[in-house]
Design an enzyme around this catalytic site. Structure first.
Site, short mmCIF file in Angstrom:
data_model
loop_
_atom_site.label_atom_id
_atom_site.label_comp_id
_atom_site.label_asym_id
_atom_site.label_seq_id
_atom_site.Cartn_x
_atom_site.Cartn_y
_atom_site.Cartn_z
N ARG A 58 0.97 -1.11 -0.04
CA ARG A 58 -0.07 0.01 0.00
C ARG A 58 0.74 1.24 0.11
NH1 ARG A 58 -2.07 2.08 4.61
NH2 ARG A 58 -2.35 0.05 5.40
N TYR A 111 -17.96 14.29 -14.27
CA TYR A 111 -18.18 12.59 -14.15
C TYR A 111 -19.19 12.57 -13.18
CZ TYR A 111 -17.50 7.71 -13.88
OH TYR A 111 -17.71 6.43 -13.94
N ASP A 183 -9.19 16.52 -15.27
CA ASP A 183 -9.61 15.29 -15.36
C ASP A 183 -9.34 15.04 -17.01
OD1 ASP A 183 -10.78 12.95 -16.27
OD2 ASP A 183 -12.31 12.91 -14.73
N LYS A 208 -10.13 3.54 -19.09
CA LYS A 208 -10.50 3.83 -20.40
C LYS A 208 -9.26 3.78 -21.32
CE LYS A 208 -13.91 4.76 -17.79
NZ LYS A 208 -14.43 6.14 -17.23
C1 PLP Z 1 -14.86 6.79 -16.00
C2 PLP Z 1 -14.37 8.27 -15.52
C3 PLP Z 1 -13.95 8.51 -14.17
C4 PLP Z 1 -13.97 7.42 -12.93
O1 PLP Z 1 -13.31 6.52 -13.10
P1 PLP Z 1 -13.33 4.88 -12.58
O2 PLP Z 1 -12.04 4.37 -13.05
O3 PLP Z 1 -14.58 4.33 -13.19
O4 PLP Z 1 -13.43 5.24 -11.38
C5 PLP Z 1 -13.51 9.74 -13.92
N1 PLP Z 1 -13.47 10.60 -14.95
C6 PLP Z 1 -14.02 10.69 -16.15
C7 PLP Z 1 -13.76 11.58 -17.22
C8 PLP Z 1 -14.48 9.28 -16.58
O5 PLP Z 1 -14.73 9.01 -17.86
#
Ligand code: PLP
Length: 395
Positions: A58, A111, A183, A208
């Site tokens: 961790r 998000y 983000d 993603k």
């Molecule tokens: C999917 C997504 C998240 C969250 O990510 P997870 O891996 O599902 O926790 C945050 N921001 C954006 C723009 C996303 O597409």
């Protein structure tokens, strides 16, 4: 340090030296929870920070370290940090950077779960926020408060693909010393590098495009060493949303092909966007690479390519949108994006179902809007599938 190499080369090599790992070409998977101290005194020195070395996964793991150094290199950051999900990354950054009484200025679209987290922070921890379109310098300035501790941005915004001008945001924020968090999930560092534009922290849902194969949930953060060390020692270590070594290993593998995958995602999106625009059953296309798109100029300036996502409105209502999705066969109905498979979803009833209708309307999310994440298949096959289902849409 060695000369900075080009992106595609760094995506394969940075953060890893084979000689440090028994000359293994691929970065090994250190699937271990803890590390053995040779002596009690060595353990004492490691805990005291007097000796380099791993203690417990961790707090750090060699596989995870390769990933963290690689994302830092790709984002042009001093340091990186890996998390067990994108939301673990978002929450570690938000809880790390704000305190009760602070205010966060956010882009109008964030998000869905980030939206949920902001609301929880407001209700339980007295951290206020405003969601604003952030169109002009004057508007951003007028929305800043005495207690604004952070500007939090997504660009392009999901699912309308509206673009926020990062240069403009940085100009306003720098004057006041307010950190800007971006983000960068939809772009990846291949298309957009916010830190090079003066932003302070980049967050990814690595689930993603970075993972890219639809088999991992993970998150990444990159920024200045001091900030990253602080997050590592506080909200990452003590809240504990760390990544598993295996998932880090998959992301290291995924990153090696990120540049060529992004090229293909973007190429497919460009082709399909122009075909959708011409189809009589399509009312409107949202695609930052379209010259007629309102934010086209900003996209050209701050993104290398317009991205692999398209949203569009088909003629009709929610029922028409649902029937259209059901008529597809190659293209899979699923939330998430950035995978090899082309994915499609209906924001109003899926990713943005939790967003109150009033906010959805402000964001421009209609019930006939559809979001498409272009995969890596041949564009002709993707188009055949879309066209067949579109032709069936009733006028
Ligand atoms: C999917 C997504 C998240 C969250 O990510 P997870 O891996 O599902 O926790 C945050 N921001 C954006 C723009 C996303 O597409």
């Amino acid at each position: 340090m060695a000369k900075k190499r080009k992106f595609a080369t760094e995506a394969i090599h940075s953060g890893y030296e084979a000689v440090e790992h028994k000359n293994s070409l691929a970065s090994p998977l250190y699937q271990t929870s803890t590390f053995v101290f040779e002596t009690a005194e060595a353990g004492e020195r490691r805990f005291a920070g007097e000796e380099e070395g791993f203690i417990y996964s961790r707090l750090g793991n060699p596989t995870v370290k390769v990933l963290e150094e690689r994302i830092a290199s790709l984002e042009g950051a001093e340091a990186g940090l890996a998390f067990g999900s994108g939301m673990a990354a978002v929450s570690a950054v938000l809880f790390g950077l704000v305190k009760a009484g602070d205010h966060i200025l956010c882009s109008q679209g964030v998000y869905g779960c980030t939206f949920g987290l902001l609301h929880m922070m407001k209700e339980k921890f007295q951290v206020d926020h405003d969601l604003v379109s952030l169109d002009t310098k004057e508007q951003v300035e007028s929305c800043l408060k005495e207690n604004t501790a952070l500007i939090y941005i997504e660009t392009p915004i999901n699912p309308t693909l509206k673009i926020i001008d990062l240069d403009m945001i940085v100009q306003v924020a720098k004057d006041r010393g307010i950190p800007v968090v971006v983000d960068n999930t939809f772009c990846t560092p291949y298309l957009q590098r916010p830190l090079e534009l003066g932003c302070d922290i980049v967050i990814h849902s690595a689930t993603k495009y970075i993972g890219g194969h639809g088999d991992v949930i993970a998150g990444l953060v990159a920024g200045k060493q001091e900030m990253i060390s602080y997050l590592a020692k506080t909200t990452q270590k003590d809240i504990g949303g760390v990544i598993s070594p295996f998932d880090a290993w998959l992301l290291i593998r995924g990153l090696k092909t990120l540049p060529i995958r992004m090229e293909r995602h973007c190429e497919n999106a460009g082709k399909i966007a122009s075909l959708l625009k011409e189809h009589p059953k399509v009312e409107r296309v949202f695609y930052p690479g379209d010259e007629a798109y309102p934010d086209y100029q900003i996209a050209q300036r701050q993104m290398k390519m317009p991205g692999g996502l398209i949203s569009f409105e088909i003629k009709g209502n929610k029922k028409s949108a649902q029937r259209f999705l059901n008529d597809l066969s190659l293209i899979k109905i699923a939330v998430s994006l950035g995978d090899a498979e082309t994915l499609i979803q209906h924001p109003a009833t899926m990713t943005h179902a939790v967003v109150p209708e009033e906010n959805r309307a402000k964001m421009g999310i209609t019930e006939n809007m559809i979001r498409l994440s272009l995969g890596l298949e041949e564009w002709e096959d993707i188009w055949d599938d879309l066209k067949e289902a579109l032709d069936k849409v009733a006028e």
